[in-house]
Design an enzyme around this catalytic site. Structure first.
Site, PDB file in Angstrom:
ATOM      1  N   GLU A 123       0.836  -1.207   0.000  1.00 33.88           N
ATOM      2  CA  GLU A 123       0.000   0.000   0.000  1.00 33.88           C
ATOM      3  C   GLU A 123       0.869   1.256   0.000  1.00 33.88           C
ATOM      4  O   GLU A 123       0.584   2.238  -0.703  1.00 33.88           O
ATOM      5  CB  GLU A 123      -0.913  -0.012   1.224  1.00 33.88           C
ATOM      6  CG  GLU A 123      -1.758   1.240   1.402  1.00 33.88           C
ATOM      7  CD  GLU A 123      -2.286   1.365   2.817  1.00 33.88           C
ATOM      8  OE1 GLU A 123      -2.599   2.499   3.223  1.00 33.88           O
ATOM      9  OE2 GLU A 123      -2.368   0.340   3.524  1.00 33.88           O
ATOM     10  N   ASP A 127       0.675   3.716  -3.202  1.00 34.41           N
ATOM     11  CA  ASP A 127       0.188   5.094  -3.058  1.00 34.41           C
ATOM     12  C   ASP A 127       1.116   6.060  -3.801  1.00 34.41           C
ATOM     13  O   ASP A 127       0.660   6.947  -4.541  1.00 34.41           O
ATOM     14  CB  ASP A 127       0.115   5.447  -1.578  1.00 34.41           C
ATOM     15  CG  ASP A 127      -0.292   6.886  -1.332  1.00 34.41           C
ATOM     16  OD1 ASP A 127      -1.462   7.220  -1.585  1.00 34.41           O
ATOM     17  OD2 ASP A 127       0.563   7.689  -0.903  1.00 34.41           O
ATOM     18  N   ASP A 204      -7.191   1.048  -0.261  1.00 36.51           N
ATOM     19  CA  ASP A 204      -5.830   0.629   0.098  1.00 36.51           C
ATOM     20  C   ASP A 204      -5.436  -0.641  -0.658  1.00 36.51           C
ATOM     21  O   ASP A 204      -4.280  -0.794  -1.085  1.00 36.51           O
ATOM     22  CB  ASP A 204      -5.734   0.380   1.602  1.00 36.51           C
ATOM     23  CG  ASP A 204      -5.874   1.653   2.413  1.00 36.51           C
ATOM     24  OD1 ASP A 204      -5.766   2.744   1.820  1.00 36.51           O
ATOM     25  OD2 ASP A 204      -6.098   1.552   3.636  1.00 36.51           O
ATOM     26  N   GLU A 207      -4.381   0.241  -4.125  1.00 35.49           N
ATOM     27  CA  GLU A 207      -3.014   0.760  -4.110  1.00 35.49           C
ATOM     28  C   GLU A 207      -2.007  -0.381  -4.017  1.00 35.49           C
ATOM     29  O   GLU A 207      -0.974  -0.384  -4.713  1.00 35.49           O
ATOM     30  CB  GLU A 207      -2.832   1.719  -2.934  1.00 35.49           C
ATOM     31  CG  GLU A 207      -3.613   3.017  -3.060  1.00 35.49           C
ATOM     32  CD  GLU A 207      -3.503   3.883  -1.814  1.00 35.49           C
ATOM     33  OE1 GLU A 207      -3.821   5.088  -1.894  1.00 35.49           O
ATOM     34  OE2 GLU A 207      -3.108   3.352  -0.754  1.00 35.49           O
TER      35      GLU A 207
END
Length: 377
Positions: A123, A127, A204, A207
């Site tokens: 994650e 991101d 999440d 990501e």
């Protein structure tokens, strides 16, 4: 790597397309179809509410106006004409499962060995990679926008609401594993927060999946992810551009050539152009003032404001004559739209009349000056 077009796979995104409505209440597969069952062209829809197929959207993105560093040209990823772009495959069992194992399902060692693949670590890198790829896309295709406008577009692409929407489209709801206590907490929160807790987990997870695509293929991973995300984001970018009537020099030129309605094309110098047309000296003034209070937008535009500016003319026998109104993300943009409305809207005749009077005055002065020069000894 799957090279089949994204209408051939009877997997989760096909189930979503056939059975699950999108956030507007429509069937996902119906987004790009008109009342006759044919795929809609972008011109079939009203400005500000357009929806595009992924194939059309990619082809309609503005041409690159800035060249960033090259990514390997070969990417084993195809785009075809139906439904969502295919979900890129991930290499390696660990990378395949980690994006869907929420931290509540395992006992995490916060000082784990460097290189361990975990939901949290994927994650973290996902991101950053999403922001990186979104920034590259916007910088290349929308380099004519201000840095602030580019940031707003990027936020639209990478915010959790958008990512959780995509995660649902690909069936991540059925794949994400959540611990019992975490699930109980989410069920309790859902009554008051609209299941925002689980939507956050889905975002999440998306990501983390992006990171898994990139990290599991050293040679092609980033290029595959970039092409996939560009396709996935393209309709949302075009809808935002149409809704906000974003200025694009190439589009403005195209509209001019096609004699399109000039009121639909943003002119960043409209206020200066209007001033040159009719301001002649003492007693003539243009004033730009708010005609209603600015508002904070919601939904996809959360965090942005809308400003409302009107332009008034004093002079040529008029006293605070309203020439046009405009809306924009800031006062400058709203003022330019007001000037565009003044020059091409209902009061165009007034502006043209004032411009003609100004030209006649200038011509008279030129004639008087030439006559004085001829009569001088």
């Amino acid at each position: 790597m799957n090279k089949r077009p994204y209408g051939d796979r009877p997997d989760t995104h096909d189930r979503y397309k056939k059975h699950k409505p999108d956030h507007r209440g429509r069937q996902h597969g119906d987004r790009a179809m008109n009342s006759h069952g044919d795929r809609e062209r972008p011109s079939d829809r009203q400005s500000g509410s357009r929806q595009y197929s992924y194939e059309d959207a990619v082809s309609l993105l503005p041409a690159r106006t800035w060249k960033l560093s090259e990514i390997p040209a070969y990417t084993p990823f195809t785009v075809s004409s139906a439904g969502l772009p295919p979900l890129p495959e991930v290499k390696g069992e660990t990378f395949q499962t980690a994006p869907f194992k929420h931290k509540s399902t395992v006992t995490y060692n916060r000082s784990a060995v460097v290189g361990d693949v975990t939901y949290e670590r994927l994650e973290f890198i996902g991101d950053a990679q999403l922001e990186h790829i979104a920034s590259r896309l916007i910088y290349e295709r929308y380099s004519h926008l201000t840095a602030g406008q580019q940031s707003q577009l990027r936020e639209l692409l990478v915010k959790n609401e958008t990512l959780s929407e995509y995660a649902k489209a690909y069936g991540f709801e059925e794949r994400v594993e959540v611990g019992d206590l975490e699930r109980q907490r989410m069920q309790a929160d859902a009554k008051n927060r609209g299941n925002k807790g689980f939507n956050k987990i889905l975002g999440d997870s998306f990501e983390a999946y992006v990171a898994a695509v990139i990290l599991s293929d050293d040679e092609h991973g980033f290029a595959i992810a970039e092409k996939w995300l560009t396709t996935l984001w393209a309709p949302k970018l075009l809808e935002a551009a149409a809704r906000d009537r974003m200025y694009d020099p190439s589009i403005a030129l195209l509209h001019t050539k096609n004699d399109a309605d000039p009121k639909s094309v943003y002119n960043p110098t409209a206020k200066a152009d209007l001033q040159k047309l009719i301001l002649s000296g003492p007693g003539v003034a243009l004033s730009y003032e708010p005609y209603q209070a600015s508002i904070e937008l919601k939904g996809d535009l959360l965090g942005q404001n809308r400003h409302f500016i009107a332009v008034y003319l004093t002079g040529y026998g008029y006293e605070r004559k309203l020439l046009g109104k405009g809306e924009g993300k800031n006062k400058v943009e709203a003022g330019n739209w007001a000037a565009v409305e003044a020059m091409h809207g209902e009061n165009k005749g007034i502006v043209d009349e004032c411009a003609q009077q100004l030209e006649e005055r200038r011509e008279k002065k030129r004639a008087e000056r030439e006559a004085a020069e001829k009569s001088a000894p």
